[in-house]
Design a protein around this motif. Sequence first.
Motif, mmCIF file in Angstrom:
data_model
loop_
_atom_site.group_PDB
_atom_site.id
_atom_site.type_symbol
_atom_site.label_atom_id
_atom_site.label_comp_id
_atom_site.label_asym_id
_atom_site.label_seq_id
_atom_site.Cartn_x
_atom_site.Cartn_y
_atom_site.Cartn_z
ATOM 1 N N ALA A 1 0.812 -1.215 0.000
ATOM 2 C CA ALA A 1 0.000 0.000 0.000
ATOM 3 C C ALA A 1 0.845 1.265 0.000
ATOM 4 C CB ALA A 1 -0.926 0.002 1.217
ATOM 5 N N ASN A 2 2.131 1.139 0.307
ATOM 6 C CA ASN A 2 3.010 2.311 0.266
ATOM 7 C C ASN A 2 4.381 1.870 -0.206
ATOM 8 O OD1 ASN A 2 4.807 1.705 2.623
ATOM 9 N ND2 ASN A 2 2.840 1.738 3.695
ATOM 10 N N PRO A 3 5.202 2.808 -0.677
ATOM 11 C CA PRO A 3 6.486 2.421 -1.281
ATOM 12 C C PRO A 3 7.535 1.931 -0.278
ATOM 13 C CG PRO A 3 5.774 4.604 -2.045
ATOM 14 C CD PRO A 3 4.907 4.239 -0.886
ATOM 15 N N THR A 4 7.290 2.118 1.038
ATOM 16 C CA THR A 4 8.315 1.737 2.012
ATOM 17 C C THR A 4 8.106 0.335 2.592
ATOM 18 O OG1 THR A 4 7.072 2.794 3.808
ATOM 19 C CG2 THR A 4 8.731 4.135 2.680
ATOM 20 N N ALA A 5 6.901 -0.222 2.468
ATOM 21 C CA ALA A 5 6.635 -1.566 3.011
ATOM 22 C C ALA A 5 7.231 -2.610 2.074
ATOM 23 C CB ALA A 5 5.135 -1.780 3.163
ATOM 24 N N THR B 1 -1.221 8.419 11.137
ATOM 25 C CA THR B 1 -2.169 8.911 10.123
ATOM 26 C C THR B 1 -3.371 7.982 9.970
ATOM 27 O OG1 THR B 1 -1.127 7.703 8.312
ATOM 28 C CG2 THR B 1 -0.272 9.917 8.790
ATOM 29 N N LEU B 2 -3.266 6.750 10.493
ATOM 30 C CA LEU B 2 -4.323 5.752 10.373
ATOM 31 C C LEU B 2 -4.666 5.455 8.919
ATOM 32 C CD1 LEU B 2 -6.666 6.901 13.287
ATOM 33 C CD2 LEU B 2 -4.763 5.280 13.363
ATOM 34 N N ASP B 3 -3.686 5.630 8.013
ATOM 35 C CA ASP B 3 -3.862 5.297 6.600
ATOM 36 C C ASP B 3 -2.512 4.831 6.072
ATOM 37 O OD1 ASP B 3 -4.053 5.206 3.821
ATOM 38 O OD2 ASP B 3 -5.312 6.992 3.671
ATOM 39 N N PRO B 4 -2.356 3.531 5.806
ATOM 40 C CA PRO B 4 -1.037 3.040 5.386
ATOM 41 C C PRO B 4 -0.555 3.616 4.068
ATOM 42 C CG PRO B 4 -2.699 1.301 5.245
ATOM 43 C CD PRO B 4 -3.342 2.459 5.944
ATOM 44 N N SER B 5 -1.465 4.173 3.252
ATOM 45 C CA SER B 5 -1.027 4.767 1.984
ATOM 46 C C SER B 5 -0.528 6.197 2.166
ATOM 47 C CB SER B 5 -2.172 4.739 0.963
ATOM 48 O OG SER B 5 -3.167 5.684 1.297
ATOM 49 N N THR C 1 4.291 0.547 7.629
ATOM 50 C CA THR C 1 5.232 1.311 6.810
ATOM 51 C C THR C 1 6.490 0.518 6.461
ATOM 52 O OG1 THR C 1 6.443 2.269 8.692
ATOM 53 C CG2 THR C 1 4.452 3.423 7.948
ATOM 54 N N ALA C 2 6.691 -0.647 7.117
ATOM 55 C CA ALA C 2 7.922 -1.404 6.909
ATOM 56 C C ALA C 2 7.701 -2.783 6.311
ATOM 57 C CB ALA C 2 8.679 -1.548 8.241
ATOM 58 N N ALA D 1 2.437 0.121 -9.194
ATOM 59 C CA ALA D 1 3.612 0.167 -8.316
ATOM 60 C C ALA D 1 3.129 0.304 -6.876
ATOM 61 C CB ALA D 1 4.510 1.342 -8.689
ATOM 62 N N PRO D 2 3.988 -0.042 -5.891
ATOM 63 C CA PRO D 2 3.602 0.153 -4.485
ATOM 64 C C PRO D 2 3.153 1.586 -4.221
ATOM 65 C CG PRO D 2 5.610 -1.146 -4.611
ATOM 66 C CD PRO D 2 5.313 -0.683 -6.012
ATOM 67 N N GLY D 3 2.066 1.726 -3.463
ATOM 68 C CA GLY D 3 1.545 3.044 -3.124
ATOM 69 C C GLY D 3 0.585 3.625 -4.143
#
Length: 667
Positions: free
Chosen positions: A91-95, A373-377, A390-391, A516-518
């Motif tokens: 859901a995000n580029p860092t996970a 933020t309560l939003d993984p994105s 986030t990881a 792509a992620p995110g």
Amino acid sequence: MHHHPTRRAVVLAGAAAALAPALPARAATSVAPKAVQSYASYWYPDSLPPGTPGEGITWRSLKSWRAATDTDLAFNAASVPLAPRFTPIPANPTARAGQARIQSLVSFGPTAANPSQGSATADYYALTHWAYIDELVFWGGSSGEGLILAPNAPIVDAAHRHGVPVLGNVFLPPVAYGGQLQWTRDLVQKDAAGRYPLAARLVAVAAAYGFDGWFVNAETDGGTTALATDMLGFLTELKRLGAAEGQRVTWYDAMTTNGSVSWQGALNDRNQAFFKAADTMFLDFRWSPATLASSAAKAEQLGRERREVWAGVDVESRGYDTPVDWDAIVPTNKPHTVSYGFYRPEWTRNHLPATRTPGDFHAADDRFWTGPTLDPSRPDPAASWRAPATAVADRSTVSGLPFASTFNTGHGLRWYDGGRVTSPAQWNHLGLQDRLPSRRWITRTEGQHPTVTLDFADAWRGGSSVLVAGTPGAPVTLDLYATRLPLSRRTVVELTHRAAAAVTVELAVATAEPAAPGQPQPYRYLPAGTLKAGAWTTTRLSLAALSGTVRAIGVRLTAPGPLDYRLGALAVHDEPQVPARPRGLKVAAGTDGLRFTWRGAPGPVRHYELHRVLPDGTRRFLGGTCQNAYYVPGAVAEPGEKSARFEVRAVGELYTVSGPAPAVHPW
């Protein structure tokens, strides 16, 4: 896990400080086993302490345990198989996928008197962020109660539904906390053939109870090289026998190869033999960036993966305010160093005041796992707490039809069925928990982001529903599930929902992954009507126009004014299925309640639900379970009632319900 006396005192007290059982403590063998409350099982390896146990505690020897004579086995054996998981595009580029993993060491209740099948309170650590957890350890044990803990069935059933293995705990306490070296010797004793009978017994317990292996924590000091050699032989046999049953073993960094307890905070020459004999190793909290780097190198030098080492992160006292050197474990600019293990993340419940509600707990738990933020994105890059979302890439088990969720968290203030309250009593039972959305919560809008919560004030079924509230001023897309659902011409989706103000609803369906992620899901939107303020309604949509595989599912909400939308159930299927009925409901009375047993229904069953039929013909919900046995405390006659009528029904994956198996119990 030794260097906070307060923590040991908590373990010694059986974690009772914040987890007093809701049901009366009663030794499971003190009265006829037919009709007493059953509890999660715990044992000493072989010899028992001198003296007599405290009230509500039963001393038992694992060496003498046999499945055939375990009178509580029907209440304690999990029934949900471990589900396979897949990893969607993060859901995000860092996970990251395939790097660090997370182990979670949780004390759900006291060692003794921890009810087998939930209890009559909503105040419970009903964890829901399974998507980030790779292994759950049922933490506990104390020198005065027992040292070996088998996880209770609701926890294993919930974990397995989300693809998470569960380990029981073998705890040999430090001498300062009542540990006796005799217990270590008992555990690693050999028979005449040179085998380790307690290793075989541990594997038999996990197989009979349906969980996935053991966390071995040998912290009693004073041992010799000979004892350490026996421990290594025991561990090797435990892993060998367990592997044949699909079980795994984690070793805790305490005893070293000379038999002394010396926490290394590293994988090194003093403990590598134990790591080689186990599947993974949990490093004590005293690690440093250098010792984690050397541990990763050591694991690879031994032909193992660096992610098989868990760096301990102690969150028992400060939760997401704990200072952690995250760059030492999960650096953002190079591969993750090792995996990590949370010690006592149930802080998210325990730190709250006694007046806490389920909503208070989930707010804290969401912040712990998802971030502020309560939003993984949309993570906060400035946050000092590097939340798992986030990881670590989330995982999902939603890969087959039929699939349904009523967004039930496994506890509640009431029990709802069809939008009506069928029991006003608080409850917890994790085995009834649904597969819940793993990414809580991703909303995409050009306007104001609404608040999304698992809410307990109303539900379609179970104890909770998804509430989306705010004044966005623009359409809002809410991600619900990452899926791998095969489509056919017959596939339909059903949304059961209601609103407090007008809202236009669309079903969001993606048949491809994000680029792509995110990136947002490439949704197509299918109109699901406009809801006006009013009662629950079910909207049925055909997916016949789509082909391939559903990769993600969500909803898009467009409200002219305030948004107050509640989603009570989501179902995806090719055809409705109604389970067969169970048979042979039997009732046995005891001093403080009733034990029910029945024969399971043939074919697939999600769980069973037990009702009492009152004199006026209405049904009162008594409880649900994945097992074929259930205990109801405090059942008494209604005014003027000479006998009580009960019914048990099977519930399918789509929450369709079988006919009843009835029983009458004379008072």
